[in-house]
Motif scaffolding. Structure first.
Motif, PDB file in Angstrom:
ATOM      1  N   VAL A 139     -60.077   8.517 -17.786  1.00  0.00           N
ATOM      2  CA  VAL A 139     -59.102   8.627 -18.876  1.00  0.00           C
ATOM      3  C   VAL A 139     -57.667   8.387 -18.398  1.00  0.00           C
ATOM      4  CG1 VAL A 139     -58.057  10.217 -20.541  1.00  0.00           C
ATOM      5  CG2 VAL A 139     -60.542  10.061 -20.360  1.00  0.00           C
ATOM      6  N   PRO A 140     -57.195   9.078 -17.336  1.00  0.00           N
ATOM      7  CA  PRO A 140     -55.827   8.764 -16.869  1.00  0.00           C
ATOM      8  C   PRO A 140     -55.674   7.344 -16.341  1.00  0.00           C
ATOM      9  CG  PRO A 140     -56.920  10.304 -15.380  1.00  0.00           C
ATOM     10  CD  PRO A 140     -57.760  10.216 -16.603  1.00  0.00           C
ATOM     11  N   LEU A 141     -56.745   6.747 -15.820  1.00  0.00           N
ATOM     12  CA  LEU A 141     -56.671   5.354 -15.382  1.00  0.00           C
ATOM     13  C   LEU A 141     -56.375   4.435 -16.560  1.00  0.00           C
ATOM     14  CD1 LEU A 141     -59.556   4.995 -12.762  1.00  0.00           C
ATOM     15  CD2 LEU A 141     -57.096   4.928 -12.347  1.00  0.00           C
ATOM     16  N   ILE A 142     -56.966   4.745 -17.706  1.00  0.00           N
ATOM     17  CA  ILE A 142     -56.679   3.972 -18.914  1.00  0.00           C
ATOM     18  C   ILE A 142     -55.203   4.117 -19.288  1.00  0.00           C
ATOM     19  CG2 ILE A 142     -57.150   3.795 -21.396  1.00  0.00           C
ATOM     20  CD1 ILE A 142     -60.004   4.670 -20.778  1.00  0.00           C
ATOM     21  N   GLY A 143     -54.702   5.355 -19.191  1.00  0.00           N
ATOM     22  CA  GLY A 143     -53.303   5.594 -19.489  1.00  0.00           C
ATOM     23  C   GLY A 143     -52.375   4.863 -18.540  1.00  0.00           C
ATOM     24  N   ILE A 144     -52.726   4.832 -17.255  1.00  0.00           N
ATOM     25  CA  ILE A 144     -51.914   4.127 -16.263  1.00  0.00           C
ATOM     26  C   ILE A 144     -51.911   2.628 -16.544  1.00  0.00           C
ATOM     27  CG2 ILE A 144     -51.761   3.506 -13.819  1.00  0.00           C
ATOM     28  CD1 ILE A 144     -52.832   6.330 -13.199  1.00  0.00           C
ATOM     29  N   MET A 145     -53.084   2.075 -16.911  1.00  0.00           N
ATOM     30  CA  MET A 145     -53.151   0.645 -17.245  1.00  0.00           C
ATOM     31  C   MET A 145     -52.354   0.341 -18.510  1.00  0.00           C
ATOM     32  SD  MET A 145     -57.052  -0.546 -16.317  1.00  0.00           S
ATOM     33  CE  MET A 145     -57.869   0.756 -17.256  1.00  0.00           C
ATOM     34  N   PHE A 146     -52.443   1.224 -19.499  1.00  0.00           N
ATOM     35  CA  PHE A 146     -51.678   1.054 -20.732  1.00  0.00           C
ATOM     36  C   PHE A 146     -50.181   1.090 -20.435  1.00  0.00           C
ATOM     37  CE2 PHE A 146     -49.619   3.386 -24.353  1.00  0.00           C
ATOM     38  CZ  PHE A 146     -49.572   2.302 -25.220  1.00  0.00           C
ATOM     39  N   GLY A 147     -49.768   2.068 -19.609  1.00  0.00           N
ATOM     40  CA  GLY A 147     -48.362   2.150 -19.212  1.00  0.00           C
ATOM     41  C   GLY A 147     -47.915   0.947 -18.415  1.00  0.00           C
ATOM     42  N   GLY A 148     -48.816   0.423 -17.570  1.00  0.00           N
ATOM     43  CA  GLY A 148     -48.486  -0.773 -16.792  1.00  0.00           C
ATOM     44  C   GLY A 148     -48.252  -1.984 -17.669  1.00  0.00           C
ATOM     45  N   ILE A 149     -49.049  -2.119 -18.728  1.00  0.00           N
ATOM     46  CA  ILE A 149     -48.868  -3.236 -19.662  1.00  0.00           C
ATOM     47  C   ILE A 149     -47.516  -3.120 -20.372  1.00  0.00           C
ATOM     48  CG2 ILE A 149     -49.726  -4.281 -21.798  1.00  0.00           C
ATOM     49  CD1 ILE A 149     -52.554  -3.457 -20.882  1.00  0.00           C
ATOM     50  N   VAL A 150     -47.211  -1.912 -20.853  1.00  0.00           N
ATOM     51  CA  VAL A 150     -45.926  -1.693 -21.536  1.00  0.00           C
ATOM     52  C   VAL A 150     -44.766  -1.935 -20.581  1.00  0.00           C
ATOM     53  CG1 VAL A 150     -44.481   0.002 -22.717  1.00  0.00           C
ATOM     54  CG2 VAL A 150     -46.945  -0.052 -23.163  1.00  0.00           C
ATOM     55  N   SER A 151     -44.913  -1.471 -19.341  1.00  0.00           N
ATOM     56  CA  SER A 151     -43.865  -1.667 -18.333  1.00  0.00           C
ATOM     57  C   SER A 151     -43.658  -3.152 -18.024  1.00  0.00           C
ATOM     58  CB  SER A 151     -44.226  -0.907 -17.052  1.00  0.00           C
ATOM     59  OG  SER A 151     -43.245  -1.086 -16.063  1.00  0.00           O
ATOM     60  N   ALA A 152     -44.764  -3.905 -17.960  1.00  0.00           N
ATOM     61  CA  ALA A 152     -44.666  -5.343 -17.709  1.00  0.00           C
ATOM     62  C   ALA A 152     -43.945  -6.053 -18.855  1.00  0.00           C
ATOM     63  CB  ALA A 152     -46.061  -5.933 -17.516  1.00  0.00           C
ATOM     64  N   ILE A 153     -44.242  -5.641 -20.081  1.00  0.00           N
ATOM     65  CA  ILE A 153     -43.562  -6.224 -21.249  1.00  0.00           C
ATOM     66  C   ILE A 153     -42.065  -5.913 -21.198  1.00  0.00           C
ATOM     67  CG2 ILE A 153     -43.369  -6.129 -23.771  1.00  0.00           C
ATOM     68  CD1 ILE A 153     -46.388  -5.556 -23.844  1.00  0.00           C
ATOM     69  N   SER A 154     -41.737  -4.660 -20.841  1.00  0.00           N
ATOM     70  CA  SER A 154     -40.327  -4.257 -20.732  1.00  0.00           C
ATOM     71  C   SER A 154     -39.604  -5.086 -19.680  1.00  0.00           C
ATOM     72  CB  SER A 154     -40.232  -2.771 -20.373  1.00  0.00           C
ATOM     73  OG  SER A 154     -40.858  -1.966 -21.330  1.00  0.00           O
ATOM     74  N   THR A 155     -40.250  -5.268 -18.531  1.00  0.00           N
ATOM     75  CA  THR A 155     -39.638  -6.031 -17.445  1.00  0.00           C
ATOM     76  C   THR A 155     -39.439  -7.487 -17.841  1.00  0.00           C
ATOM     77  OG1 THR A 155     -40.704  -4.576 -15.834  1.00  0.00           O
ATOM     78  CG2 THR A 155     -39.836  -6.661 -15.008  1.00  0.00           C
ATOM     79  N   PHE A 156     -40.424  -8.051 -18.547  1.00  0.00           N
ATOM     80  CA  PHE A 156     -40.337  -9.451 -18.986  1.00  0.00           C
ATOM     81  C   PHE A 156     -39.130  -9.656 -19.905  1.00  0.00           C
ATOM     82  CE2 PHE A 156     -41.268 -12.528 -22.375  1.00  0.00           C
ATOM     83  CZ  PHE A 156     -41.375 -13.688 -21.619  1.00  0.00           C
ATOM     84  N   PHE A 157     -39.007  -8.786 -20.912  1.00  0.00           N
ATOM     85  CA  PHE A 157     -37.880  -8.933 -21.843  1.00  0.00           C
ATOM     86  C   PHE A 157     -36.552  -8.603 -21.165  1.00  0.00           C
ATOM     87  CE2 PHE A 157     -41.234  -8.551 -25.127  1.00  0.00           C
ATOM     88  CZ  PHE A 157     -40.905  -9.673 -25.870  1.00  0.00           C
ATOM     89  N   ALA A 158     -36.577  -7.664 -20.217  1.00  0.00           N
ATOM     90  CA  ALA A 158     -35.348  -7.329 -19.498  1.00  0.00           C
ATOM     91  C   ALA A 158     -34.849  -8.518 -18.686  1.00  0.00           C
ATOM     92  CB  ALA A 158     -35.585  -6.121 -18.588  1.00  0.00           C
ATOM     93  N   TYR A 159     -35.784  -9.223 -18.027  1.00  0.00           N
ATOM     94  CA  TYR A 159     -35.416 -10.431 -17.290  1.00  0.00           C
ATOM     95  C   TYR A 159     -34.937 -11.525 -18.249  1.00  0.00           C
ATOM     96  CZ  TYR A 159     -36.803  -9.405 -12.478  1.00  0.00           C
ATOM     97  OH  TYR A 159     -36.867  -8.902 -11.213  1.00  0.00           O
ATOM     98  N   SER A 160     -35.656 -11.694 -19.356  1.00  0.00           N
ATOM     99  CA  SER A 160     -35.323 -12.772 -20.302  1.00  0.00           C
ATOM    100  C   SER A 160     -33.960 -12.565 -20.943  1.00  0.00           C
ATOM    101  CB  SER A 160     -36.402 -12.856 -21.389  1.00  0.00           C
ATOM    102  OG  SER A 160     -37.676 -13.092 -20.829  1.00  0.00           O
ATOM    103  N   LEU A 161     -33.619 -11.304 -21.224  1.00  0.00           N
ATOM    104  CA  LEU A 161     -32.369 -10.990 -21.919  1.00  0.00           C
ATOM    105  C   LEU A 161     -31.259 -10.534 -20.982  1.00  0.00           C
ATOM    106  CD1 LEU A 161     -34.016  -9.051 -24.884  1.00  0.00           C
ATOM    107  CD2 LEU A 161     -33.177 -11.406 -24.912  1.00  0.00           C
ATOM    108  N   ASN A 162     -31.518 -10.647 -19.671  1.00  0.00           N
ATOM    109  CA  ASN A 162     -30.521 -10.290 -18.657  1.00  0.00           C
ATOM    110  C   ASN A 162     -30.140  -8.809 -18.726  1.00  0.00           C
ATOM    111  OD1 ASN A 162     -28.955 -10.958 -16.432  1.00  0.00           O
ATOM    112  ND2 ASN A 162     -27.137 -11.414 -17.666  1.00  0.00           N
ATOM    113  N   TYR A 163     -31.149  -7.966 -18.930  1.00  0.00           N
ATOM    114  CA  TYR A 163     -30.934  -6.520 -18.952  1.00  0.00           C
ATOM    115  C   TYR A 163     -31.666  -5.824 -17.809  1.00  0.00           C
ATOM    116  CZ  TYR A 163     -28.579  -6.205 -23.479  1.00  0.00           C
ATOM    117  OH  TYR A 163     -27.661  -6.300 -24.502  1.00  0.00           O
ATOM    118  N   ILE A 164     -32.073  -6.582 -16.801  1.00  0.00           N
ATOM    119  CA  ILE A 164     -32.914  -6.017 -15.746  1.00  0.00           C
ATOM    120  C   ILE A 164     -32.164  -4.949 -14.947  1.00  0.00           C
ATOM    121  CG2 ILE A 164     -32.317  -7.775 -14.030  1.00  0.00           C
ATOM    122  CD1 ILE A 164     -35.758  -6.061 -14.616  1.00  0.00           C
ATOM    123  N   GLN A 165     -30.858  -5.126 -14.728  1.00  0.00           N
ATOM    124  CA  GLN A 165     -30.094  -4.119 -14.004  1.00  0.00           C
ATOM    125  C   GLN A 165     -29.945  -2.839 -14.810  1.00  0.00           C
ATOM    126  OE1 GLN A 165     -26.406  -5.964 -12.809  1.00  0.00           O
ATOM    127  NE2 GLN A 165     -27.293  -6.746 -10.905  1.00  0.00           N
TER     128      GLN A 165
END
Length: 320
Positions: A139-165
């Motif tokens: 169960v927590p592994l599912i949560g970690i994978m779900f969080g990883g997907i959300v984190s990857a999406i956040s990082t992608f948009f942060a890089y795209s919109l120049n908000y990574i810092q």
């Protein structure tokens, strides 16, 4: 037996007072004890040291209680805001707030982050309903994978919109920037403590499952919503004010449960004090380990927390 005595109310309060006193006097700028009432010393205390101490205590208490509520709602001892994707969703909400409401205050960012954290927590709980194998580790592994997907999406948009810092500031929790005027948002967690205490027994019943809750006359969906609301608001406030701090909400409720049982209402105060004490000790180590520089609290808490988490895993396997 020794640890059982440590987790008593008097000893926890005594240790918290002792380490709070130590925390006030730890820092690059030393406070002159011979002239304690000097204007410069009082200014340091009021502007930085005392606000930082209050923020540490409230953050530790908040994350410990959030972890307990998440574990009750998901019926899994290894679920917390860190392993359920709640913090990652809150961070994604902060990114949205920066992009569309960048000129607004921390309160607006906190509201948006709370909304995303609540949506993420609800999605995680709904995902569990469709999983037949609800193993304590799976169960927590599912949560970690779900969080990883959300984190990857956040990082992608942060890089795209120049908000990574900007978004990177919330990757590692730190109390370095806590001072008078920029930490008061954490006080919102205090009334939420009372709300968690008031609904403690109902949250326990909801943790037994929807059928049992309905048979006992408890509104499953309402209590679930209240529990997620408490966790989401507290988590988003912590992420906005301090950043992401791992493992605390996972290990503290488990340690208290080992030595004091699973009574949610009785354990709330012990978990709150233990969480504050744990984070306070980690913060003192963070300031001393590479003195005069300071290590992010997320690293110290992550190293200690991961070690304790491994011990808990082995303990569960031995009793399985």
């Amino acid at each position: 037996m020794f640890l059982r005595h440590i987790f008593s109310l008097k000893i926890l309060l005594s240790l918290l007072i002792i380490f709070s006193f130590i925390s006030i006097f730890v820092g690059v700028k030393n406070i002159n004890l011979s002239n304690f009432l000097d204007y410069e010393n009082i200014e340091i205390l009021l502007i930085t040291r005392i606000p930082r101490l209050i923020a540490i205590i409230l953050t530790g208490m908040s994350l410990g209680i959030c972890g307990l509520i998440m574990q009750q709602l998901t019926q899994n001892k290894f679920v917390s805001p860190t392993t359920a994707g709640t913090m990652d969703c809150a961070r994604f909400g902060i990114l949205i707030a920066l992009v569309f409401f960048g000129s607004n205050s921390f309160i607006i960012q906190g509201i948006i982050a709370s909304l995303f954290a609540m949506i993420g927590s609800f999605i995680f709980i709904q995902m569990l309903k469709y999983i037949k194998l609800k193993d304590i580790i799976f169960v927590p592994l599912i949560g970690i994978m779900f969080g990883g997907i959300v984190s990857a999406i956040s990082t992608f948009f942060a890089y795209s919109l120049n908000y990574i810092q900007s978004i990177g500031a919330w990757l590692q929790g730190s109390f370095t920037n806590i001072m008078q005027g920029n930490y008061e948002l954490i006080y919102i967690s205090l009334p939420l403590f009372l709300l968690a205490f008031f609904f403690a027994n109902k949250i326990t019943i909801v943790g037994m499952g929807e059928d049992i809750a309905l048979n006992l006359g408890v509104s499953y969906n309402l209590v679930l919503l209240i529990g997620l609301l408490i966790v989401s608001i507290i988590t988003s406030i912590i992420v906005v004010s301090v950043g992401v701090i791992p493992f605390l909400g996972l290990i503290i409720p488990n340690i208290i449960a080992i030595y004091r049982g699973d009574n949610l209402r009785k354990n709330l105060i012990y978990i709150a004090l233990s969480g504050a004490l744990f984070l306070l000790i980690c913060d003192i180590f963070s300031r001393l380990i590479i003195y005069p520089f300071e290590m992010p609290i997320s690293i110290t808490a992550g190293v200690v927390g991961s070690f304790v988490f491994i011990l808990l895993l082995f303990r569960k396997q031995n009793y399985a």
